[in-house]
Design a protein around this motif. Structure first.
Motif, PDB file in Angstrom:
ATOM      1  N   ARG A 111      -6.485   0.012   0.814  1.00 38.92           N
ATOM      2  CA  ARG A 111      -7.545  -1.040  -0.199  1.00 38.92           C
ATOM      3  C   ARG A 111      -7.945  -0.020  -1.128  1.00 38.92           C
ATOM      4  N   ARG A 112      -8.186   1.320  -0.925  1.00 42.01           N
ATOM      5  CA  ARG A 112      -8.357   2.205  -2.016  1.00 42.01           C
ATOM      6  C   ARG A 112      -7.420   2.224  -3.055  1.00 42.01           C
ATOM      7  N   ALA A 113      -6.084   2.466  -2.679  1.00 40.86           N
ATOM      8  CA  ALA A 113      -5.189   2.647  -3.504  1.00 40.86           C
ATOM      9  C   ALA A 113      -4.978   1.177  -4.552  1.00 40.86           C
ATOM     10  N   ARG A 114      -5.152   0.272  -3.825  1.00 37.15           N
ATOM     11  CA  ARG A 114      -5.185  -1.062  -4.610  1.00 37.15           C
ATOM     12  C   ARG A 114      -6.313  -1.184  -5.789  1.00 37.15           C
ATOM     13  N   LYS A 115      -7.291  -0.487  -5.246  1.00 36.97           N
ATOM     14  CA  LYS A 115      -8.554  -0.599  -6.204  1.00 36.97           C
ATOM     15  C   LYS A 115      -8.218   0.299  -7.324  1.00 36.97           C
ATOM     16  N   LEU A 116      -7.641   1.165  -7.194  1.00 42.34           N
ATOM     17  CA  LEU A 116      -7.204   2.217  -8.155  1.00 42.34           C
ATOM     18  C   LEU A 116      -6.229   1.733  -9.105  1.00 42.34           C
ATOM     19  N   THR A 117      -5.338   0.846  -8.487  1.00 44.33           N
ATOM     20  CA  THR A 117      -4.202   0.543  -9.768  1.00 44.33           C
ATOM     21  C   THR A 117      -4.761  -0.796 -10.319  1.00 44.33           C
ATOM     22  N   SER A 118      -5.862  -1.413  -9.656  1.00 44.79           N
ATOM     23  CA  SER A 118      -6.282  -2.724 -10.553  1.00 44.79           C
ATOM     24  C   SER A 118      -7.107  -2.477 -11.574  1.00 44.79           C
TER      25      SER A 118
END
Length: 118
Positions: A111-118
């Protein structure tokens, strides 16, 4: 929260290794097989995810959660035996904590990685 999940997974993982080492060598040595063979069978699979667990790699946490299920099964089997009930219960508890910590860490880190790439 992500650090707590990683800490739970790592502490439970290391506790499982420590439990197996202490129980097999000092508390209740196996009578059927040599201690060294029992340690190789029980501890060697746990050493494969060691580096990834220590470095907090998401992929290692994901696949090692499947390894934790094997130790949950072993712990339940040992808990059913009257002479190794405590060992089985401790192994089951440590394995379940390792499993839960790994799953929670993978979910939160993804979830954290998705937020960083969005």
């Amino acid at each position: 929260m992500i650090l707590a999940a990683r800490a739970l997974a790592l502490v439970a993982y290391l506790a499982l290794i420590g439990l197996i080492l202490v129980w097999t060598t000092w508390i209740d040595q196996p009578e059927i097989v040599p201690v060294s063979l029992a340690l190789v069978i029980l501890v060697l699979p746990l050493l494969f995810p060691l580096r990834g667990m220590l470095h907090g790699r998401r992929y290692t946490h994901a696949w090692s959660s499947l390894l934790a299920l094997a130790y949950v099964t072993l712990g339940i089997t040992l808990a059913a035996a009257a002479d190794a009930r405590l060992y089985g219960l401790l192994m089951t508890a440590a394995s379940l904590a390792w499993f839960a910590g790994c799953l929670l860490y993978v979910k939160l880190d993804a979830r954290r990685a998705r937020k960083l790439t969005s």
